[in-house]
Scaffold this motif. Sequence first.
Motif, PDB file in Angstrom:
ATOM      1  N   UNK A 121       0.869  -1.171   0.000  1.00 15.14           N
ATOM      2  CA  UNK A 121       0.000   0.000   0.000  1.00 15.14           C
ATOM      3  C   UNK A 121       0.909   1.226   0.000  1.00 15.14           C
ATOM      4  N   UNK A 122       0.333   2.385  -0.308  1.00 13.91           N
ATOM      5  CA  UNK A 122       1.124   3.595  -0.461  1.00 13.91           C
ATOM      6  C   UNK A 122       1.790   4.049   0.839  1.00 13.91           C
ATOM      7  N   UNK A 123       1.046   4.054   1.941  1.00 13.70           N
ATOM      8  CA  UNK A 123       1.600   4.577   3.184  1.00 13.70           C
ATOM      9  C   UNK A 123       0.733   4.268   4.387  1.00 13.70           C
ATOM     10  N   UNK A 124       0.963   5.020   5.457  1.00 12.87           N
ATOM     11  CA  UNK A 124       0.264   4.779   6.727  1.00 12.87           C
ATOM     12  C   UNK A 124      -1.257   4.902   6.630  1.00 12.87           C
ATOM     13  N   UNK A 125      -1.806   5.940   5.983  1.00 10.39           N
ATOM     14  CA  UNK A 125      -3.280   6.017   5.927  1.00 10.39           C
ATOM     15  C   UNK A 125      -3.890   4.792   5.234  1.00 10.39           C
ATOM     16  N   UNK A 129      -6.472   2.071   6.803  1.00 13.05           N
ATOM     17  CA  UNK A 129      -7.752   1.887   6.136  1.00 13.05           C
ATOM     18  C   UNK A 129      -7.990   0.410   5.815  1.00 13.05           C
ATOM     19  N   UNK A 130      -6.967  -0.260   5.305  1.00 14.26           N
ATOM     20  CA  UNK A 130      -7.088  -1.688   5.005  1.00 14.26           C
ATOM     21  C   UNK A 130      -7.374  -2.480   6.273  1.00 14.26           C
ATOM     22  N   UNK A 131      -6.689  -2.160   7.357  1.00 18.18           N
ATOM     23  CA  UNK A 131      -6.910  -2.845   8.624  1.00 18.18           C
ATOM     24  C   UNK A 131      -8.359  -2.680   9.080  1.00 18.18           C
ATOM     25  N   UNK A 166      -9.484 -12.995  -0.800  1.00 19.76           N
ATOM     26  CA  UNK A 166      -8.835 -12.359  -1.954  1.00 19.76           C
ATOM     27  C   UNK A 166      -9.518 -11.061  -2.372  1.00 19.76           C
ATOM     28  N   UNK A 167     -10.824 -10.938  -2.181  1.00 16.72           N
ATOM     29  CA  UNK A 167     -11.536  -9.730  -2.602  1.00 16.72           C
ATOM     30  C   UNK A 167     -11.068  -8.481  -1.844  1.00 16.72           C
ATOM     31  N   UNK A 168     -10.555  -8.647  -0.626  1.00 16.74           N
ATOM     32  CA  UNK A 168     -10.071  -7.508   0.156  1.00 16.74           C
ATOM     33  C   UNK A 168      -8.754  -6.953  -0.386  1.00 16.74           C
TER      34      UNK A 168
END
Length: 176
Positions: A121-125, A129-131, A166-168
């Motif tokens: 992912x790009x960075x901390x945000x 968000x994924x979490x 996998x969809x996530x």
Amino acid sequence: MMACIVSPLRFTPSLSHLSSTRVRFGPKPSPTAPSRLGFNSMSQPASEANPDTSKPETPDVLVQYVVLRRDLIDTWPVGSVVTQGCHASVAAIWSHKDDPHTLQYCSPENIDSMHKVTLEVKGEPQILNLSEKLKAGGIEHKLWIEQPENFPTCLATKPYPKSMVSSYFKKLKLCK
């Protein structure tokens, strides 16, 4: 000291200081020649990688997803970022050591054929968000928080059947 003779066709290490035996390795096998691992597989025996066999494959492979932060990959030593992913992976497995999927993933029959997908992912945000999305979907994972800095560096899921998770991750890029 070990002496070596190197030629385009043969590598011959001399182990004369250890014994009188010499080891010789021939030319590299042809990429089309069958091997113990098969044609296209780095982790499956030839019997599983070869489509001519009649052995049924597991319909839904168990997989662990590891997600790293691209901004850290670009600024930290690569070994440090890999270490963060290892921490998250081990913590996710240990935290769910009694889970049936984790037990199967780490079983003696499967220990040499684990499946992991490492994404970025790009960075901390984005990792936060994924979490949150994983939590909302009931997907167990470990968000690794580096100490003493107290910031998230990566996350790893517990092992799941690929079809369940996998969809996530479908919009994320493979980590390169």
